[in-house]
Design a protein around this motif. Structure first.
Motif, mmCIF file in Angstrom:
data_model
loop_
_atom_site.group_PDB
_atom_site.id
_atom_site.type_symbol
_atom_site.label_atom_id
_atom_site.label_comp_id
_atom_site.label_asym_id
_atom_site.label_seq_id
_atom_site.Cartn_x
_atom_site.Cartn_y
_atom_site.Cartn_z
ATOM 1 N N GLU A 157 0.847 -1.190 0.000
ATOM 2 C CA GLU A 157 0.000 0.000 0.000
ATOM 3 C C GLU A 157 0.882 1.239 0.000
ATOM 4 O O GLU A 157 2.053 1.181 0.355
ATOM 5 C CB GLU A 157 -0.958 0.016 1.192
ATOM 6 N N SER A 177 0.263 -5.392 -6.563
ATOM 7 C CA SER A 177 -0.703 -4.537 -5.875
ATOM 8 C C SER A 177 -2.157 -4.922 -6.110
ATOM 9 O O SER A 177 -3.047 -4.334 -5.495
ATOM 10 C CB SER A 177 -0.483 -3.084 -6.328
ATOM 11 N N SER A 180 -4.036 -5.651 -2.996
ATOM 12 C CA SER A 180 -3.676 -4.747 -1.898
ATOM 13 C C SER A 180 -4.823 -4.605 -0.899
ATOM 14 O O SER A 180 -5.998 -4.556 -1.286
ATOM 15 C CB SER A 180 -3.332 -3.364 -2.464
#
Length: 422
Positions: A157, A177, A180
């Motif tokens: 993050e 990601s 995430s």
């Protein structure tokens, strides 16, 4: 003949013009990152994948991780529900630099990834520092040791600005990601067409990735990705290579099933050299209409002139009536093919990463001889050089060619070349 069993050298008869129409293969530079993202999925089918050694290595790596399925007739169809978080050893990574992209996808799925140092073509220094610094800035721990890279995280993050728009780092950080726990924002990303295709692919499967502007994107984490069927876009680098072959041999080649908007800078260079370039919605035709003129080309990140097209344009520069200046700004060891052009008679002066290139002072022009291939694009360029030279040229080390071009020799022969495997 399978790409895995083709001969490592060819004999090229020179001064045969190419005429006709040819279809572009699926994009190597799109297919590889799509395949590297597959640990994020349970099931996927990707069509229009070119039959290349690099694609086979990626599929073999996924099967080593536990995927089941097949790659045939241009379609990769895999079930990844039972993949394991196994270290990807140098057995795989020495063959292919794109193997480093498994760091991001395995990290996202398992919270840890271990990958050997990547290999691939020797075209200059391509460190993974941007990838690894990005992981660390977004909350991961990175350890490099004993020829391996290990990355661990409970979920990335935050924000990261790439110091330069690395394609591989952009891809790796996107993979990492997707799941995430909150969101990740990436700035100064690469904007090559392959990046937009990757984002389209992931979003079609349920990812939440949005562009704030062409150089910044936000990834909001999702819980899972859905099964998907997807077609790989056309290969812009192969399309340009075939167009150069037509112009270099004083012929005319029309490339279909391509995306002209992906080749704006290279097509402008062709026109500046004196070629006639015509463009349709999904086709490009380039024709020789008179003596070529020297130009100045500097490679860079998209939308600048691509480094993957640099070696091909150098062949045209060696045929032009006036000198050209070629500057390589992306990789620091991508001029090795110029020594081979010198051996064939071209006049070339190299100063660091710039070269002045002009045609042979010999009235006969370039003369065929035995030449070597040092990397993927160099191999294709040496074949084009053989086609424009007097006599016969033997091009060796074609294992590099098969990493990125499907049926390249066969396509050229259908256009009128005289090339035979040894």
């Amino acid at each position: 003949m399978s790409v895995l069993t083709k001969s490592d050298s060819v004999v090229v008869s020179g001064q045969t013009p190419l005429f006709g129409t040819v279809t572009t293969q699926g994009s190597k530079n799109s297919a590889l990152p799509l395949l590297a993202s597959l640990p994020l999925f349970d099931e996927v089918e990707i069509a229009n994948c070119p039959d290349l050694t690099d694609i086979h290595v990626m599929v073999d790596t996924l099967k080593y991780l536990g995927a089941t399925g097949s790659f045939s007739d241009g379609v990769v169809k895999l079930n990844l529900r039972n993949i394991m978080n196994r270290p990807i050893s140098e057995e795989f990574t020495n063959k292919l630099r794109a193997s480093s992209l498994f760091l991001g996808s395995l990290l996202a799925r398992f919270g840890e990834a271990r990958v050997g140092m990547p290999g691939g073509c020797v075209i200059g220094s391509r460190p993974l520092d941007i990838h690894l610094n990005g992981f660390k800035s977004l909350g991961a721990e990175v350890d490099k040791g004993a020829g391996n890279i290990t990355v661990t995280s409970n979920g990335l993050e935050g924000q990261f600005t790439l110091p330069l728009p690395s394609v591989g780092a952009t891809q790796n950080l996107i993979y990492a990601s997707v799941f995430s726990p909150s969101e990740v924002k990436l700035h100064n990303i690469a904007i090559e067409p392959e990046i937009f295709e990757l984002v389209d692919f992931l979003n079609a499967a349920g990812a939440n990735i949005t562009f704030e502007n062409p150089k910044t994107l936000t990834i909001r984490g999702v819980k899972r990705l859905n099964p998907i069927q997807f077609n790989v876009q056309p290969d812009r680098i192969e399309a340009f290579t075939l167009l150069v072959a037509g112009v270099a041999t004083k012929g005319s080649v029309k490339v279909t099933h391509c995306r002209p908007e992906h080749l704006t800078a290279p097509l402008q260079a062709l026109e500046a050299m004196g070629a006639k370039v015509e463009v349709g919605d999904d086709w490009i035709e380039a024709s020789y209409i008179g003596p070529l003129k020297g130009i100045q080309v500097e490679t860079g990140f998209y939308p600048a002139f691509p480094t993957d097209c640099q070696q091909q344009i150098s062949i045209l520069m060696a045929l032009a009536e006036t000198p050209s200046i070629l500057s390589e700004k992306v990789f620091n060891s991508r001029f090795r093919h110029l020594d081979e052009l010198r051996n064939m008679g071209a006049e070339i002066k190299i100063n660091d990463n710039s070269a002045v290139i002009q045609r042979s002072e010999n009235e006969r022009g370039m003369i065929g001889c035995k030449v070597d291939s040092y990397d993927l694009r160099g191999a294709a360029s040496m074949i084009i050089a053989g086609m424009v030279s007097e006599g016969v040229t033997t091009v060796q080390s074609l294992r590099y060619l098969y990493r990125g071009y499907e049926e390249f020799i066969e396509k050229l022969n259908r256009l009128g070349a005289e090339i035979s495997y040894r």
